[in-house]
Design an enzyme around this catalytic site. Structure first.
Site, PDB file in Angstrom:
ATOM      1  N   GLU A 147     -21.714   2.207  24.497  1.00 43.90           N
ATOM      2  CA  GLU A 147     -22.371   1.010  25.031  1.00 43.90           C
ATOM      3  C   GLU A 147     -23.040   1.253  26.382  1.00 43.90           C
ATOM      4  O   GLU A 147     -23.823   0.435  26.849  1.00 43.90           O
ATOM      5  CB  GLU A 147     -21.376  -0.135  25.156  1.00 43.90           C
ATOM      6  CG  GLU A 147     -20.342   0.019  26.246  1.00 43.90           C
ATOM      7  CD  GLU A 147     -19.492  -1.238  26.395  1.00 43.90           C
ATOM      8  OE1 GLU A 147     -19.517  -1.829  27.484  1.00 43.90           O
ATOM      9  OE2 GLU A 147     -18.834  -1.626  25.420  1.00 43.90           O
ATOM     10  N   GLU A 198     -24.602 -10.255   5.547  1.00 50.76           N
ATOM     11  CA  GLU A 198     -24.350 -11.401   4.685  1.00 50.76           C
ATOM     12  C   GLU A 198     -25.621 -12.137   4.277  1.00 50.76           C
ATOM     13  O   GLU A 198     -25.590 -12.984   3.378  1.00 50.76           O
ATOM     14  CB  GLU A 198     -23.378 -12.370   5.384  1.00 50.76           C
ATOM     15  CG  GLU A 198     -21.959 -11.800   5.469  1.00 50.76           C
ATOM     16  CD  GLU A 198     -21.005 -12.679   6.252  1.00 50.76           C
ATOM     17  OE1 GLU A 198     -21.472 -13.610   6.938  1.00 50.76           O
ATOM     18  OE2 GLU A 198     -19.788 -12.428   6.184  1.00 50.76           O
TER      19      GLU A 198
END
Length: 269
Positions: A110, A79
């Site tokens: 992860e 963004e």
């Protein structure tokens, strides 16, 4: 370590609650999140200040995370170009398992302690940059490994976690610890912890971009004009700054491509 994010919910027998009770109880928990963030403002200030300092000198900001935390970093990074008009590679979000993990979980990604550094090296990360690890639990191996290796290469490191005294925070030079407590749905850190991380990311990137001069007054003068809504918003911003008619402001905006450039060229005439 005991993690408060994994503690049992204060609410029992969720399946027996009415829809209204579920919503009210989630909302009651959500109300505690901004107060938890407020307690961490000094830590956020320290991280934002060093990040702005490094980026003013030509550095970049990298987010590394897994699962929800990784996705939130990718969202914030993605963004920044449309909001502030910065290059797409100035703020970079990296998620364990690669971009495919944004939509679909990648098993055990992860738990890889070396992959984060490999992901960062693909961008030629260096000591001008800042690496921020995002991990609700504060125990994610992908993030811990990335931060530790970044430290070894004299790169500034920070983190956003939702437990106190975590391994991720210990590995970060500028830790941000927002302790959000047990989730409404036990262990579902996409809820309060995710909300806290989103709030901190908003604060970090916005405050840094303001310090980098990417905002004028309270306006997004460098935003990308990527749809009709934003063109209309930009046109009215040019009208407000110059006193031009809507038609003339729209023409100026189209000619120069951003609110800042349009206004600057108008006053240079």
């Amino acid at each position: 370590m005991e993690t408060t994010t994994e503690r049992e919910s204060h609410y029992k027998n969720l399946e027996k609650q009415t829809v209204r009770e579920i919503l009210e109880n989630i909302n009651n928990e959500d109300k505690t999140v901004p107060l938890a963030v407020e307690k961490s403002l000094p830590q956020i200030e320290a991280l934002a200040s060093i990040t702005a300092e490094k980026m003013k000198a030509g550095g970049r900001l990298f987010y590394i995370g897994a699962g929800t935390s990784g996705r939130l970093g990718v969202v914030d990074a993605s963004e920044c170009p449309p909001t502030f008009g910065v290059p797409f590679d100035m703020v970079v979000g990296l998620i364990a398992g690669g971009d495919g993990a944004i939509r679909k979980a990648v098993e055990f990604a992860e738990d890889d302690t070396v992959q984060a550094w490999a992901d960062l090296q693909a961008y030629d990360v260096n000591n001008k940059d800042v690496v921020v690890g995002i991990a609700a639990s504060g125990t994610t191996p992908y993030v811990i490994g990335g931060l530790k290796t970044a430290n070894e290469h004299n790169i500034v490191t920070g983190c956003i976690v939702c437990n106190s005294g975590s391994p991720v925070a210990a590995a970060a030079q500028y830790p941000v610890e927002v302790v959000t407590g047990p989730e409404f749905l036990t262990g579902s850190t996409r809820m309060k912890a995710g909300t806290a991380q989103k709030l901190v990311l908003n604060m970090l990137s916005t405050s840094v971009m303001i310090q980098l001069g990417r905002v004028k007054g309270n306006r997004m003068v460098d935003m990308q004009l990527s749809n009709n809504k934003l063109v209309n918003r930009g046109t009215h911003m040019v009208m407000e700054a110059t006193g031009l008619s809507e038609e003339d402001a729209a023409g100026l905006l189209k000619q120069y491509g951003s609110v800042r450039s349009a206004v600057d060229h108008y006053f240079k005439k």
